[in-house]
Design a protein around this motif. Structure first.
Motif, PDB file in Angstrom:
ATOM      1  N   MET A   1      79.575  35.830  84.609  1.00 27.05           N
ATOM      2  CA  MET A   1      79.337  36.440  83.253  1.00 27.05           C
ATOM      3  C   MET A   1      80.550  37.194  83.227  1.00 27.05           C
ATOM      4  N   ASN A   2      81.539  38.022  83.810  1.00 29.60           N
ATOM      5  CA  ASN A   2      82.589  38.875  83.108  1.00 29.60           C
ATOM      6  C   ASN A   2      83.608  38.104  82.963  1.00 29.60           C
ATOM      7  N   ALA A   3      84.252  36.932  82.978  1.00 25.91           N
ATOM      8  CA  ALA A   3      84.898  36.439  82.110  1.00 25.91           C
ATOM      9  C   ALA A   3      84.350  35.733  81.088  1.00 25.91           C
ATOM     10  N   TYR A   4      83.355  35.226  81.306  1.00 27.04           N
ATOM     11  CA  TYR A   4      82.967  34.370  80.182  1.00 27.04           C
ATOM     12  C   TYR A   4      82.270  35.190  78.831  1.00 27.04           C
ATOM     13  N   THR A   5      81.795  36.339  79.100  1.00 27.13           N
ATOM     14  CA  THR A   5      81.385  37.568  78.215  1.00 27.13           C
ATOM     15  C   THR A   5      82.002  38.372  77.547  1.00 27.13           C
ATOM     16  N   GLU A   6      83.432  38.167  78.210  1.00 25.17           N
ATOM     17  CA  GLU A   6      85.184  38.666  76.963  1.00 25.17           C
ATOM     18  C   GLU A   6      85.148  37.173  75.850  1.00 25.17           C
ATOM     19  N   LYS A   7      85.416  36.848  76.005  1.00 25.35           N
ATOM     20  CA  LYS A   7      85.203  35.398  75.326  1.00 25.35           C
ATOM     21  C   LYS A   7      84.075  34.739  74.559  1.00 25.35           C
ATOM     22  N   VAL A   8      83.076  35.213  75.194  1.00 25.08           N
ATOM     23  CA  VAL A   8      81.863  34.091  73.886  1.00 25.08           C
ATOM     24  C   VAL A   8      81.326  35.042  73.499  1.00 25.08           C
ATOM     25  N   ASP A   9      80.670  35.787  72.173  1.00 22.36           N
ATOM     26  CA  ASP A   9      80.622  36.707  71.277  1.00 22.36           C
ATOM     27  C   ASP A   9      79.819  35.954  70.240  1.00 22.36           C
ATOM     28  N   TRP A  10      79.392  36.829  68.784  1.00 24.86           N
ATOM     29  CA  TRP A  10      79.169  36.132  67.619  1.00 24.86           C
ATOM     30  C   TRP A  10      79.795  35.545  66.986  1.00 24.86           C
ATOM     31  N   GLN A  11      81.223  35.653  66.541  1.00 31.25           N
ATOM     32  CA  GLN A  11      82.364  35.449  66.536  1.00 31.25           C
ATOM     33  C   GLN A  11      82.554  33.962  66.614  1.00 31.25           C
ATOM     34  N   TYR A  12      82.438  34.044  68.227  1.00 29.06           N
ATOM     35  CA  TYR A  12      82.762  32.607  68.358  1.00 29.06           C
ATOM     36  C   TYR A  12      81.918  31.948  68.567  1.00 29.06           C
ATOM     37  N   PHE A  13      80.974  31.459  68.155  1.00 32.82           N
ATOM     38  CA  PHE A  13      79.772  30.774  68.023  1.00 32.82           C
ATOM     39  C   PHE A  13      79.665  30.206  66.251  1.00 32.82           C
ATOM     40  N   GLN A  14      80.296  31.740  65.830  1.00 31.08           N
ATOM     41  CA  GLN A  14      80.328  31.452  63.878  1.00 31.08           C
ATOM     42  C   GLN A  14      81.748  30.422  63.588  1.00 31.08           C
ATOM     43  N   ASP A  15      82.508  30.576  64.772  1.00 30.40           N
ATOM     44  CA  ASP A  15      83.445  29.889  64.551  1.00 30.40           C
ATOM     45  C   ASP A  15      83.493  27.900  64.542  1.00 30.40           C
ATOM     46  N   ARG A  16      82.729  28.113  65.383  1.00 27.39           N
ATOM     47  CA  ARG A  16      81.855  26.819  65.327  1.00 27.39           C
ATOM     48  C   ARG A  16      81.432  26.001  64.944  1.00 27.39           C
ATOM     49  N   TYR A  17      80.643  26.848  64.538  1.00 30.76           N
ATOM     50  CA  TYR A  17      79.050  26.610  63.326  1.00 30.76           C
ATOM     51  C   TYR A  17      78.834  27.759  62.468  1.00 30.76           C
ATOM     52  N   SER A  18      79.755  27.672  61.794  1.00 31.77           N
ATOM     53  CA  SER A  18      79.721  28.849  60.587  1.00 31.77           C
ATOM     54  C   SER A  18      78.364  27.970  59.893  1.00 31.77           C
ATOM     55  N   GLY A  19      78.100  29.474  59.102  1.00 30.47           N
ATOM     56  CA  GLY A  19      76.479  28.617  58.093  1.00 30.47           C
ATOM     57  C   GLY A  19      75.716  27.948  58.823  1.00 30.47           C
TER      58      GLY A  19
END
Length: 376
Positions: A58-76
């Motif tokens: 979880m440590n490194a993963y949570t630094e990279k994966v946030d809400w914006q991470y998904f917005q960039d890939r699934y916008s809208g």
């Protein structure tokens, strides 16, 4: 559940998608192998492996994966759609890993786990590593899936906060407080194989599991089923990995979607309130109308207090120190407030329904509030 795995989920061609999925699973399995190499027999026996895995996963993963991470890939795209895809993707990965690892499972491996209590750190059998790779892979997959779902529903979780981390673990691994690991594992497999599971739990191969902390014991017992039941092998490993991951994902979706619903309700109440301080007192009076405080009610009040503080700058020390709320005091506050109190009444009605049907005591409080608002 990395960038590569997101790409695999978006591939339209089934054949190319299967190859991409398998590549991702093999890459993550290789990383898990490196992690398991660093474990000692004492780590496995004591349950420290799980503590180390949680940090590793979880440590490194949570630094990279946030809400914006998904917005960039699934916008809208609505959260429900993305969550459904993440659950299906994780289940595919779990099934693929089950097929890859099950070939190394034998009755000898199961017996080795049963005798692990007598092994020294210098003589940990290679067979144990086979089991731990599978257990660690699926555990990491389910922890990250649950975290993804919390992010997508915008439910704040800080994995460095012990309370939030334990919440994530409980949700991801579908652990209920006080529930025996064997009972949980039996529920987590399809009905057709439950009789086999019950028989298997009576065998001595799980004796070493009793020495593990509750989480480690739960995970060891749930996974060792796949290698201790003869003549089933790969099909059961694939089935269990896929099924338990689907179960974990659906449970995380139910928990975090409901919490998102409550947060959304609290945000709406705070945003539309013209009497935020009074709203808190009335909301608590409605909740305390009966003796039991439902989980959703407690969750609503926690977020409501936070949002009223952040949005309106209201910090009510007297309210924070209330033990037994006095209805007379609340009605005095209502009567002393001039003007239209429709926002307070609307908030009270929402509070009453947050945990389901409105009971008779809550209805009585609402009726009294309506009458006082009408007179005002």
């Amino acid at each position: 559940m990395t960038d590569a795995s997101t790409h695999a989920a978006d591939t339209d061609t089934d054949e190319a998608g299967d190859a991409a999925d398998r590549k991702v699973v093999e890459q993550e399995q290789a990383e898990i192998k490196d992690f398991v190499k660093g474990l000692s027999a004492d780590d496995i026996k004591s349950g420290n492996w799980f503590t180390k895995l949680a940090a590793h996963a979880m440590n490194a993963y949570t630094e990279k994966v946030d809400w914006q991470y998904f917005q960039d890939r699934y916008s809208g795209v609505p959260a429900d759609v993305i969550v459904d895809q993440r659950i299906k993707m994780a289940a595919r990965y779990a099934a693929l890993e089950g097929g890859l690892s099950a070939g190394a499972y034998t009755a000898t491996v199961a017996a080795t786990i049963g005798s692990l209590g007598g092994a020294s750190p210098a003589t940990v059998p290679a067979a144990v590593a086979t089991v731990m790779i599978d257990v660690a892979f699926i555990t990491q997959l389910q922890l990250r899936l649950a975290y993804d779902i919390s992010v997508l529903y915008r439910v704040p979780l800080d994995v460095h906060d012990p309370e939030d981390l334990w919440k994530l673990i409980r949700v991801a691994l579908t652990i209920k407080s006080g529930e025996a690991a064997s009972k949980t594992a039996a529920k987590a497999v399809p009905v057709m194989v439950r009789p086999l599971v019950k028989r298997f739990y009576s065998k001595s191969v799980l004796a070493a599991g009793k020495a593990l902390p509750v989480v480690g014991r739960h995970l060891l017992q749930r996974n060792v089923i796949k290698i201790g039941i003869p003549l089933i092998g790969v099909p059961l490993a694939v089935l269990l990995n896929r099924y338990t991951t689907l179960l974990a994902g659906r449970h995380a979706r139910a928990v975090f979607r409901n919490e998102a619903r409550v947060i959304e309700l609290a945000e709406g109440m705070s945003r539309s309130s013209r009497h935020p301080q009074l709203m808190l007192w009335v909301a608590w009076l409605v909740i305390r109308a009966n003796s039991k405080i439902a989980d959703d009610e407690a969750l609503l009040m926690r977020h409501l207090v936070r949002l009223v503080r952040e949005r309106h700058g209201v910090v009510d020390e007297q309210f924070a120190h209330v033990v037994d709320i006095d209805p007379t005091e609340v009605w005095r506050r209502v009567d002393a407030e001039p003007g239209d109190l429709g926002d307070v009444l609307d908030a009270a009605e929402r509070v009453a329904t947050v945990d389901g049907d409105v009971d008779s005591r809550e209805k009585a409080v609402l009726a009294e509030l309506r009458e006082r608002c009408r007179r005002g």
